[in-house]
Design a protein around this motif. Sequence first.
Motif, PDB file in Angstrom:
ATOM      1  N   UNK A 218      50.398  14.143  24.500  1.00 50.52           N
ATOM      2  CA  UNK A 218      49.530  13.297  24.812  1.00 50.52           C
ATOM      3  C   UNK A 218      48.034  14.074  23.941  1.00 50.52           C
ATOM      4  N   UNK A 219      47.210  13.212  24.002  1.00 55.83           N
ATOM      5  CA  UNK A 219      45.778  13.821  23.150  1.00 55.83           C
ATOM      6  C   UNK A 219      44.854  13.568  24.192  1.00 55.83           C
TER       7      UNK A 219
ATOM      8  N   UNK B  15      56.489 -15.283  15.600  1.00 59.61           N
ATOM      9  CA  UNK B  15      57.453 -15.709  14.712  1.00 59.61           C
ATOM     10  C   UNK B  15      58.039 -14.381  13.790  1.00 59.61           C
ATOM     11  N   UNK B  16      59.198 -14.948  13.233  1.00 60.80           N
ATOM     12  CA  UNK B  16      59.975 -13.845  12.560  1.00 60.80           C
ATOM     13  C   UNK B  16      59.206 -13.199  11.447  1.00 60.80           C
ATOM     14  N   UNK B  17      58.517 -14.090  10.458  1.00 64.12           N
ATOM     15  CA  UNK B  17      57.944 -13.522   9.328  1.00 64.12           C
ATOM     16  C   UNK B  17      56.308 -13.039   9.507  1.00 64.12           C
ATOM     17  N   UNK B  18      55.917 -13.309  10.906  1.00 64.38           N
ATOM     18  CA  UNK B  18      54.603 -12.933  11.049  1.00 64.38           C
ATOM     19  C   UNK B  18      54.555 -12.446  12.756  1.00 64.38           C
ATOM     20  N   UNK B  19      55.189 -11.321  12.981  1.00 67.34           N
ATOM     21  CA  UNK B  19      55.508 -10.910  14.369  1.00 67.34           C
ATOM     22  C   UNK B  19      54.279 -10.018  14.793  1.00 67.34           C
ATOM     23  N   UNK B  20      53.972 -10.339  16.114  1.00 67.84           N
ATOM     24  CA  UNK B  20      52.932  -9.521  16.713  1.00 67.84           C
ATOM     25  C   UNK B  20      53.476  -8.172  17.399  1.00 67.84           C
ATOM     26  N   UNK B  21      53.055  -7.129  17.081  1.00 64.69           N
ATOM     27  CA  UNK B  21      53.443  -6.022  17.513  1.00 64.69           C
ATOM     28  C   UNK B  21      52.667  -5.361  18.475  1.00 64.69           C
ATOM     29  N   UNK B  22      53.111  -4.781  19.545  1.00 63.96           N
ATOM     30  CA  UNK B  22      52.258  -4.166  20.769  1.00 63.96           C
ATOM     31  C   UNK B  22      52.881  -2.946  21.159  1.00 63.96           C
ATOM     32  N   UNK B  23      52.290  -1.918  21.649  1.00 63.92           N
ATOM     33  CA  UNK B  23      52.940  -0.751  22.208  1.00 63.92           C
ATOM     34  C   UNK B  23      52.703  -0.645  23.794  1.00 63.92           C
ATOM     35  N   UNK B  24      53.513   0.289  24.359  1.00 69.19           N
ATOM     36  CA  UNK B  24      53.258   0.387  25.724  1.00 69.19           C
ATOM     37  C   UNK B  24      53.853   1.895  26.068  1.00 69.19           C
ATOM     38  N   UNK B  25      53.556   2.299  27.122  1.00 72.41           N
ATOM     39  CA  UNK B  25      54.207   3.730  27.503  1.00 72.41           C
ATOM     40  C   UNK B  25      54.438   3.401  29.312  1.00 72.41           C
TER      41      UNK B  25
ATOM     42  N   UNK C 223      50.208   6.459  22.056  1.00 66.80           N
ATOM     43  CA  UNK C 223      51.433   6.084  21.881  1.00 66.80           C
ATOM     44  C   UNK C 223      51.759   6.939  20.207  1.00 66.80           C
ATOM     45  N   UNK C 224      50.913   6.950  19.317  1.00 71.48           N
ATOM     46  CA  UNK C 224      51.140   7.478  18.030  1.00 71.48           C
ATOM     47  C   UNK C 224      50.965   8.978  18.169  1.00 71.48           C
ATOM     48  N   UNK C 225      50.278   9.532  19.455  1.00 72.03           N
ATOM     49  CA  UNK C 225      50.312  10.934  19.461  1.00 72.03           C
ATOM     50  C   UNK C 225      51.854  11.163  19.961  1.00 72.03           C
ATOM     51  N   UNK C 226      52.397  10.366  20.739  1.00 70.35           N
ATOM     52  CA  UNK C 226      53.763  10.896  21.381  1.00 70.35           C
ATOM     53  C   UNK C 226      54.822  10.836  20.115  1.00 70.35           C
ATOM     54  N   UNK C 227      54.370   9.693  19.225  1.00 73.28           N
ATOM     55  CA  UNK C 227      55.365   9.831  18.083  1.00 73.28           C
ATOM     56  C   UNK C 227      55.161  10.756  17.052  1.00 73.28           C
TER      57      UNK C 227
END
Length: 340
Positions: free
Chosen positions: A163-164, A109-119, A154-158
């Motif tokens: 990479x770590x 949902x717009x107000x409750x989005x599910x956020x995921x990451x990938x590489x 992901x956060x290491x790249x950002x």
Amino acid sequence: FVKLQGEAELTGGVDPSGKTTLVGVYEVESGSYEMTVSVLKRKFDIQKGSTITWTGEPTTANLDITAVYKTEAAPIDLVEQQISGEQASTLNQFKQKIPFNTLLKMKGELLKPVITFDITTDEKNNAVSSNVTDIVDQKLSQLRTQESEMNKQVFALLLLNRFVGENPFQSGAGTSGEMLARQSVSKILSQQLNNLASDLIKGVDLNFDLESSEDYSTGNKNTRTDLNVGLSKKLLNDRLKVSVGSNFALEGEARQNESTTNIAGDVTVDYSLSRDGRYMLRAYRKNEYQVALQGQIVETGVGFIITLDYDKFREIFQKSKNNRQKEQKKNKQNQVVEFK
């Protein structure tokens, strides 16, 4: 900051009770998401085909958006366990930086989005050894089953553009203290060279860029120092601009089929067809080394450039007319002053 461009056919309405409804699909053609945290700034490009779907309540739209942050990193810290015990020449292949895509996916949902990451590895990796990409892709597939580990990389790249490994304070990617020092000194020297060149030759702009890097494309470590020199001169009342530049290798072995003696490697000639610089004709010759082809490539061409500055689309066609009206009004004012 989010910027979107796309198309949609939406149907909206308000019933007698005052309830607002919205139905339709917004398909994204292009866009970007700019993340800013303190001094950290990263720009994600939103992929074409991402959608926002409304099925009634405007605030309960369903998101299916994927944004991409592109970077280059050495994969050795990512796959250190898989390649432990290999020969030095094999390890050096994983120290060469290759393109990666960091994906930010928003669903729900717009107000409750599910956020995921990938590489993922980038399509540009065609020039990289298939053995390297196969091992990296296998490791990334393993990380997709471990969300915490994927988020860590992901956060290491950002944050770090690398990479770590298991020990985050130790890296085999080749970014040593010596290289960090060399890169810092290179930036300082570039600034000083530009400061000295600013008043060296009147009427001619000089630009220097000193760059230090480590190249592992041959399988062995090759420390390179390159000096990029650019010179530009304006002629014909600034209507014509001629720019000449080249790259000089100061340190390190030349790569296969690389030319290091070309004085004027890059040449660009810009001619303003209009006084305000709105229309410009460009002819260029670009000489650069392509790692994928292991050779020097010379590209020549001619381009036509239109520079526009507008708030509304109709102003594209009104701009020149408005400028002429302003000049005519200014000339009349000057004539009145002279007459008095």
